[in-house]
Design a protein around this motif. Sequence first.
Motif, PDB file in Angstrom:
ATOM      1  N   HIS A   1       3.973 -19.386 -13.787  1.00 32.49           N
ATOM      2  CA  HIS A   1       4.578 -20.715 -13.778  1.00 32.49           C
ATOM      3  C   HIS A   1       6.049 -20.685 -13.377  1.00 32.49           C
ATOM      4  N   TYR A   2       6.779 -19.695 -13.925  1.00 30.99           N
ATOM      5  CA  TYR A   2       8.221 -19.647 -13.673  1.00 30.99           C
ATOM      6  C   TYR A   2       8.626 -18.616 -12.620  1.00 30.99           C
ATOM      7  N   GLY A   3       7.718 -17.705 -12.280  1.00 30.46           N
ATOM      8  CA  GLY A   3       8.092 -16.633 -11.355  1.00 30.46           C
ATOM      9  C   GLY A   3       8.443 -17.102  -9.980  1.00 30.46           C
ATOM     10  N   GLU A   4       7.756 -18.144  -9.465  1.00 29.70           N
ATOM     11  CA  GLU A   4       8.016 -18.640  -8.127  1.00 29.70           C
ATOM     12  C   GLU A   4       9.279 -19.510  -8.086  1.00 29.70           C
ATOM     13  N   HIS A   5       9.361 -20.450  -9.029  1.00 29.64           N
ATOM     14  CA  HIS A   5      10.452 -21.431  -8.983  1.00 29.64           C
ATOM     15  C   HIS A   5      11.762 -20.869  -9.537  1.00 29.64           C
ATOM     16  N   TYR A   6      11.672 -19.931 -10.445  1.00 35.37           N
ATOM     17  CA  TYR A   6      12.887 -19.363 -11.060  1.00 35.37           C
ATOM     18  C   TYR A   6      12.978 -17.846 -10.796  1.00 35.37           C
ATOM     19  N   ALA A   7      12.644 -17.474  -9.564  1.00 35.48           N
ATOM     20  CA  ALA A   7      12.674 -16.060  -9.199  1.00 35.48           C
ATOM     21  C   ALA A   7      14.081 -15.477  -9.308  1.00 35.48           C
ATOM     22  N   HIS A   8      15.077 -16.297  -9.046  1.00 35.14           N
ATOM     23  CA  HIS A   8      16.460 -15.819  -9.111  1.00 35.14           C
ATOM     24  C   HIS A   8      16.862 -15.451 -10.541  1.00 35.14           C
ATOM     25  N   ILE A   9      16.142 -15.986 -11.542  1.00 31.38           N
ATOM     26  CA  ILE A   9      16.409 -15.629 -12.941  1.00 31.38           C
ATOM     27  C   ILE A   9      15.477 -14.511 -13.405  1.00 31.38           C
ATOM     28  N   VAL A  10      14.220 -14.571 -12.980  1.00 31.42           N
ATOM     29  CA  VAL A  10      13.225 -13.604 -13.432  1.00 31.42           C
ATOM     30  C   VAL A  10      13.510 -12.211 -12.880  1.00 31.42           C
ATOM     31  N   LYS A  11      13.906 -12.151 -11.597  1.00 30.62           N
ATOM     32  CA  LYS A  11      14.124 -10.834 -10.973  1.00 30.62           C
ATOM     33  C   LYS A  11      15.223 -10.020 -11.664  1.00 30.62           C
ATOM     34  N   PRO A  12      16.390 -10.605 -11.982  1.00 32.91           N
ATOM     35  CA  PRO A  12      17.407  -9.803 -12.711  1.00 32.91           C
ATOM     36  C   PRO A  12      16.912  -9.313 -14.067  1.00 32.91           C
ATOM     37  N   ILE A  13      16.095 -10.164 -14.745  1.00 34.08           N
ATOM     38  CA  ILE A  13      15.574  -9.728 -16.053  1.00 34.08           C
ATOM     39  C   ILE A  13      14.667  -8.515 -15.883  1.00 34.08           C
ATOM     40  N   ILE A  14      13.780  -8.577 -14.887  1.00 32.01           N
ATOM     41  CA  ILE A  14      12.875  -7.445 -14.634  1.00 32.01           C
ATOM     42  C   ILE A  14      13.673  -6.220 -14.183  1.00 32.01           C
TER      43      ILE A  14
ATOM     44  N   THR B   1       6.814  -1.623  -9.471  1.00 29.47           N
ATOM     45  CA  THR B   1       7.641  -2.805  -9.741  1.00 29.47           C
ATOM     46  C   THR B   1       8.993  -2.689  -9.064  1.00 29.47           C
ATOM     47  N   THR B   2       9.614  -1.521  -9.177  1.00 27.97           N
ATOM     48  CA  THR B   2      10.945  -1.309  -8.587  1.00 27.97           C
ATOM     49  C   THR B   2      10.895  -1.448  -7.079  1.00 27.97           C
ATOM     50  N   ILE B   3       9.924  -0.811  -6.434  1.00 30.57           N
ATOM     51  CA  ILE B   3       9.859  -0.822  -4.970  1.00 30.57           C
ATOM     52  C   ILE B   3       9.518  -2.215  -4.450  1.00 30.57           C
ATOM     53  N   LEU B   4       8.525  -2.870  -5.068  1.00 32.89           N
ATOM     54  CA  LEU B   4       8.110  -4.178  -4.582  1.00 32.89           C
ATOM     55  C   LEU B   4       9.190  -5.237  -4.775  1.00 32.89           C
ATOM     56  N   LEU B   5       9.967  -5.148  -5.855  1.00 32.83           N
ATOM     57  CA  LEU B   5      11.087  -6.077  -6.014  1.00 32.83           C
ATOM     58  C   LEU B   5      12.138  -5.854  -4.941  1.00 32.83           C
ATOM     59  N   LEU B   6      12.357  -4.578  -4.555  1.00 35.07           N
ATOM     60  CA  LEU B   6      13.296  -4.290  -3.469  1.00 35.07           C
ATOM     61  C   LEU B   6      12.804  -4.853  -2.143  1.00 35.07           C
ATOM     62  N   LEU B   7      11.476  -4.961  -1.983  1.00 39.58           N
ATOM     63  CA  LEU B   7      10.897  -5.519  -0.762  1.00 39.58           C
ATOM     64  C   LEU B   7      10.833  -7.047  -0.792  1.00 39.58           C
TER      65      LEU B   7
ATOM     66  N   LEU C   1       0.836  -1.202   0.000  1.00 42.27           N
ATOM     67  CA  LEU C   1       0.000   0.000   0.000  1.00 42.27           C
ATOM     68  C   LEU C   1       0.876   1.259   0.000  1.00 42.27           C
ATOM     69  N   PHE C   2       1.964   1.217   0.776  1.00 38.79           N
ATOM     70  CA  PHE C   2       2.889   2.357   0.807  1.00 38.79           C
ATOM     71  C   PHE C   2       3.554   2.561  -0.551  1.00 38.79           C
ATOM     72  N   ALA C   3       3.951   1.461  -1.210  1.00 36.60           N
ATOM     73  CA  ALA C   3       4.582   1.548  -2.527  1.00 36.60           C
ATOM     74  C   ALA C   3       3.605   2.147  -3.542  1.00 36.60           C
ATOM     75  N   GLY C   4       2.335   1.704  -3.486  1.00 38.41           N
ATOM     76  CA  GLY C   4       1.337   2.261  -4.398  1.00 38.41           C
ATOM     77  C   GLY C   4       1.102   3.736  -4.163  1.00 38.41           C
ATOM     78  N   PHE C   5       1.108   4.145  -2.882  1.00 38.43           N
ATOM     79  CA  PHE C   5       0.922   5.567  -2.559  1.00 38.43           C
ATOM     80  C   PHE C   5       2.065   6.410  -3.108  1.00 38.43           C
ATOM     81  N   MET C   6       3.303   5.941  -2.926  1.00 41.13           N
ATOM     82  CA  MET C   6       4.464   6.676  -3.431  1.00 41.13           C
ATOM     83  C   MET C   6       4.432   6.770  -4.956  1.00 41.13           C
ATOM     84  N   ALA C   7       4.054   5.645  -5.584  1.00 36.93           N
ATOM     85  CA  ALA C   7       4.023   5.642  -7.046  1.00 36.93           C
ATOM     86  C   ALA C   7       2.945   6.575  -7.577  1.00 36.93           C
ATOM     87  N   GLU C   8       1.833   6.662  -6.894  1.00 39.78           N
ATOM     88  CA  GLU C   8       0.734   7.512  -7.359  1.00 39.78           C
ATOM     89  C   GLU C   8       1.078   8.991  -7.217  1.00 39.78           C
TER      90      GLU C   8
END
Length: 376
Positions: free
Chosen positions: A345-358, A282-288, A260-267
Amino acid sequence: MSNSLYPIFLKLENLSLLIIGGGNVALEKLESVLGNSPETSIKLVAKEIIPEVRTLENQFSNITLHERAYDDLDFNDTDLAIIAVNNIELAGEIREKAQQKNVLVNIADKPDLCDFYLGSIVKKGSLKIAISTNGKSPTIAKRLRETFTEAIPDEMDHVLDNMQDIRNKLMGDFNYKVKELNKITTEYLSDGKVSSKPHLEIEKLINITKTAQRKANIYLAIIGVLLLFGLFGLVVYQFNLSEDIQYFLNKDGHIFYWMLFAGFMAEIVAGSMGMGYGVICTTILLLLNVPPPVVSASIHSAESFTTAAGSFSHYKLGNVNKKMVWVLFPLAIVGSVIGALTLSHYGEHYAHIVKPIIACYTPLSWDQHFKKCFQR
């Protein structure tokens, strides 16, 4: 008492002009003459000549300077004279000598001693308007000149050229030409071609102001976000809250409040820029350390309402290319379905690969967002 002066326009470049005086007043008169008749033959005589006058001598070969006292012989072969000296008695003596030589004289700031006045002049190409207050107020004449200069459009010279061409093509006597030209000018003015110029200038000023406001909003949004983050970091450092924050973030029950805080800052940023909500969230939530599928689902769920409202507004204002919508509609559905299935499908199991791409894609999105803002 009415103004009994009779205005005339001299072909001064065919005459010889004498200026007596080499100070600032003489410089003003000299610049006025050169601004209207730059090829006039000018002789300037003075005991002391300021550097600005000598600079004009270097620019105009038709100016001759004599740094010496005035002599009666200076009026030989002279048609007009301008006297710019501080001594009123000397000015009176010079005027008497000039009258004996049948030379017309203008004495600066002494209307009673002048044979002619130098009026304020409005110039727009071939159009020239001389303004006289009968020597009572040169300041008023100057203000009127500024008003007319601003009111008369710069295109007036093109209008005069066109009128000359029309005049040369008209056949008939003088009265016929006058009637036809009056008819043409009346139609020209009634069409508003002249009066439209101020409106164009106002519209240009409004557009410049709007652009400046948009840029100011972008800068203020960036500065505001940086200040908030800086203040937050200062509080964390000052009170040594890093361990407490880590403990708080590890609690699953509090992740909603951080989202909710991230959405408020983004808005805050998106409200001033008109875009950037998804990129910031996206940036803030990935940092969290929020899982990518949760990030995507939460952001797109929130954006579905704002996007729907924006789309409806564009549709009501007629700002929609319907053909383009029908072309993109099926492609957008296919792309969104593929993206959602892939990330879930891949976001949970391959988060270590997906996060750097994002993380690599997000800075590119920031760059495109700011470019669009500045282009607006």
